[in-house]
Design a protein around this motif. Sequence first.
Motif, short mmCIF file in Angstrom:
data_model
loop_
_atom_site.label_atom_id
_atom_site.label_comp_id
_atom_site.label_asym_id
_atom_site.label_seq_id
_atom_site.Cartn_x
_atom_site.Cartn_y
_atom_site.Cartn_z
N VAL A 183 22.56 3.34 -14.47
CA VAL A 183 22.32 3.03 -13.05
C VAL A 183 20.84 2.68 -12.92
O VAL A 183 19.98 3.54 -13.14
N HIS A 184 20.55 1.43 -12.61
CA HIS A 184 19.17 0.94 -12.61
C HIS A 184 18.38 1.46 -11.41
O HIS A 184 18.93 1.63 -10.32
N ALA A 185 17.07 1.66 -11.64
CA ALA A 185 16.19 2.15 -10.59
C ALA A 185 15.21 1.08 -10.12
O ALA A 185 14.49 1.28 -9.15
N ALA A 205 8.75 -2.18 -14.95
CA ALA A 205 8.31 -0.84 -14.52
C ALA A 205 9.07 0.26 -15.25
O ALA A 205 8.87 1.44 -15.00
N CYS A 206 9.98 -0.13 -16.15
CA CYS A 206 10.83 0.88 -16.82
C CYS A 206 10.23 1.41 -18.12
O CYS A 206 10.87 2.19 -18.82
N GLY A 207 9.01 0.97 -18.46
CA GLY A 207 8.37 1.46 -19.67
C GLY A 207 6.94 0.95 -19.71
O GLY A 207 6.53 0.15 -18.86
N GLY A 209 19.42 -1.56 -23.84
CA GLY A 209 19.15 -1.12 -22.47
C GLY A 209 17.69 -0.72 -22.30
O GLY A 209 16.78 -1.41 -22.78
N ASP A 210 17.46 0.40 -21.62
CA ASP A 210 16.10 0.89 -21.42
C ASP A 210 15.79 2.07 -22.34
O ASP A 210 14.91 2.87 -22.07
N THR A 211 16.56 2.18 -23.43
CA THR A 211 16.33 3.25 -24.41
C THR A 211 15.25 2.83 -25.40
O THR A 211 14.25 3.52 -25.57
N GLY A 250 18.07 9.78 -22.25
CA GLY A 250 16.63 9.90 -22.43
C GLY A 250 15.91 9.16 -21.31
O GLY A 250 15.25 9.77 -20.48
N HIS A 251 16.05 7.84 -21.26
CA HIS A 251 15.51 7.09 -20.11
C HIS A 251 16.20 7.60 -18.85
O HIS A 251 15.56 7.93 -17.85
N THR A 252 17.52 7.67 -18.90
CA THR A 252 18.33 8.35 -17.88
C THR A 252 19.42 9.11 -18.63
O THR A 252 19.67 8.85 -19.81
#
Length: 251
Positions: free
Chosen positions: A57-59, A188-190, A138-140, A113-115
Amino acid sequence: MFFRQRPAESATLSYFFGCAGLAKAVAVDVVAGDEDWFIAEAEKAGARIAHVIDTHVHADHYSGGPELARRVGAPYYLHESNQGRVPFEFEPLTDGQRLEAGNVLVDVLHTPGHTLDSVCLLVSDLRRGNEPWFAITGDTLFVGAVGRPDLAGREREMAARLHDTLHRKLLTLPSDLEIYPGHQAGSACGAGLSGKPASTIGFEKRFNPMLTMSREAFVEALVAETPSSPVDMARIIEANLRGVVPEPSTA
Ligand SMILES: [Fe+2]
């Protein structure tokens, strides 16, 4: 197989791939407003969109996944941990699950981890070989960086979980496995993401500075470099949990 990587808003990278011969496609991390592009790509490939997946679920951006799935009549997938959290119907993804799109197979890895709900996707093309050819991370795992661990709070605990996920589930994969991340530089995710939108497990193991640290050093480094929260984060998460994107005037 066909494969497209789409640079989208918020430095997001979306994916559209599948089996040309058996005419089935997969859409991953669709950004709201890009639904027409995926439908046009499916038409060009002569393929039906069989699966629409969000890696979490993206933020930082509104998801176009639920809307694309509705428009093409495909199932929409999120990790199973969202059951009870997401009020609309979705297909729950479980660790080890396999989705099929003709000769293209997608194996699901749960990678918290990220989420807590993050997944990575291992993609095989049976026309080339029976082992995964690439991973959508993904964002991992990003190119040159890793996902931020703080978006739902408990940042140290989540950073430690991310370290475990990376070392137990991703870095144990073959070195020549390609990786395609959910974001590139500017996200903004990392912090410290490369502007190059693809890499391999082997190259990241050697040159990604976050992957050579002890667990303790990793947690300290990750917490110290956390970027500021995405603009409108609370409203974006709330909309993505409902599967309904606000009208542009209120977004
Ligand atoms: Fe994210």
